[in-house]
Design an enzyme around this catalytic site. Structure first.
Site, PDB file in Angstrom:
ATOM      1  N   LYS A  93       0.848  -1.207   0.000  1.00 25.13           N
ATOM      2  CA  LYS A  93       0.000   0.000   0.000  1.00 25.13           C
ATOM      3  C   LYS A  93       0.878   1.250   0.000  1.00 25.13           C
ATOM      4  CE  LYS A  93      -3.781  -2.494   2.102  1.00 25.13           C
ATOM      5  NZ  LYS A  93      -4.442  -2.978   3.307  1.00 25.13           N
ATOM      6  N   GLN A 126      -4.925  -1.581   9.473  1.00 23.67           N
ATOM      7  CA  GLN A 126      -4.776  -2.896   8.838  1.00 23.67           C
ATOM      8  C   GLN A 126      -5.396  -3.980   9.725  1.00 23.67           C
ATOM      9  OE1 GLN A 126      -3.441  -3.511   5.737  1.00 23.67           O
ATOM     10  NE2 GLN A 126      -4.005  -5.649   6.028  1.00 23.67           N
ATOM     11  N   ASP A 160     -11.116   2.746   3.875  1.00 20.44           N
ATOM     12  CA  ASP A 160     -11.373   1.301   3.773  1.00 20.44           C
ATOM     13  C   ASP A 160     -12.886   1.043   3.645  1.00 20.44           C
ATOM     14  OD1 ASP A 160      -9.756  -0.836   3.533  1.00 20.44           O
ATOM     15  OD2 ASP A 160      -9.488  -1.226   5.670  1.00 20.44           O
TER      16      ASP A 160
END
Ligand code: NAD
Length: 292
Positions: free
Chosen positions: A54, A98, A121
């Site tokens: 990422k 994460q 997200d």
């Protein structure tokens, strides 16, 4: 590359190039580049690889990426404190924590602490609610990437029967919402299968587009699909491979070798859905920067 193989790496380059152009324009208009902060708690090796990819993707498109690493002993409150600091940081447009988090931390509470306007997200209930209500803002990156893959390869789901295997909050559920929305990339007839579905093989055979997101290595075999199916494999499973240097290899939820004999289009693992997920995260970060 075989023309039926959907090239996730090539498609992700396309999306990243579009994001990169928009980032340049935004910088000219506002004088600043979008900022993406990724919070990594603990030392799970797979998560470390995802986070590194990422960060690398952000660098490629001119997004200012930072990774905040916290030890696996970090408490829930400590993680939420970091998120709160990012919520009020004007240089941070997008926040991604994460997953999975260490077991002692409640993922739901941490997700809730993220400012919904920075939730790139798309997992905050505010954003999943908007998607369910037919007004998507931040769409979770993997489902968003899958829709882009279908549309960009001429496999528009409109009017087609799509069978989604899996109902997780990250993939299956938002994907089924997205595919049934009105508009481009939607308008599909969607069947969602999960661990309690009874006639799963029959349902899979009725799919024009089959998307597997269950985390079971090579679960979908050729007897479960119809000729001409478009097969999208979300699974990333490590299986033992003593002949490989690392001792393991990555396979999807679809038995690629046999299903590719019948499919009209199929994604490989690796090199399919994974790269698109990162490209869509970058696209969401750009959107977040525009909203600020
Ligand atoms: P999850 O474990 O949260 O959910 C699995 C889902 O599969 C559940 O909804 C469950 O009901 C369903 N399921 C389990 N057994 C089943 C069965 N026999 N038949 C039908 N459904 C069944 O998993 P997830 O987070 O959605 O991830 C699924 C897979 O996708 C994993 O391999 C994961 O690593 C991978 N993944 C890949 C990406 C990517 O970018 N490529 C992103 C997220 C997840």
């Amino acid at each position: 590359m075989d023309s039926k193989i959907i090239d996730g790496i090539g498609l992700s380059r396309q999306v990243k190039s579009e994001v990169s152009d928009s980032v340049k324009r935004l910088k000219m208009e506002t004088g600043r580049s979008p900022g993406l902060s990724v919070v990594l708690v603990g030392d799970d090796p797979a998560s470390a690889i995802y986070v590194r990819n990422k960060q690398r993707g952000a660098d490629e498109v001119g997004i200012l990426g930072e990774t905040i690493s916290m030890p696996k002993t970090a408490t829930e409150n400590e993680v939420i404190r970091v998120v709160n600091e990012l919520n009020s940081d004007p240089n941070c447009d997008g926040i991604l924590v994460q997953l999975p988090l260490p077991e002692h931390i409640d993922e739901g509470r941490v997700t809730l602490s993220i400012d919904p306007l920075k939730d790139v997200d798309g997992l905050h209930p505010f954003n999943s609610g908007l998607l369910a209500a037919g007004k998507p803002r931040f769409v979770p990156a993997t489902p968003g990437g899958i829709v882009q893959m279908l549309v960009r390869t001429g496999n528009d789901p409109m009017g087609r029967h799509v069978v989604v295997l899996g109902r997780s909050n990250i993939v299956g559920r938002p994907l089924s919402n997205l595919l049934s929305l009105k508009g481009k990339g939607g308008n599909a007839t969607v069947t969602v299968c999960h661990s309690q579905t009874k006639n799963i093989e029959e349902l899979c055979r009725s799919a024009e587009i089959l998307i597997a997101a269950i985390g079971i290595p090579e679960y979908v075999t050729s007897d479960m699909v119809s000729d001409g199916v478009v097969a999208i494999d979300v699974g990333i499973n490590r299986v033992s491979a003593p002949d490989r240097k690392r001792g393991y290899k990555l396979v999807g939820d679809i038995d690629f070798l046999s299903v590719s004999q019948k499919a009209s289009a199929i994604t490989p693992v690796p090199g399919g859905v994974g790269p698109m997920t990162i490209a869509m995260l970058l696209s969401n970060t750009l959107l977040a920067a525009r909203l600020h």
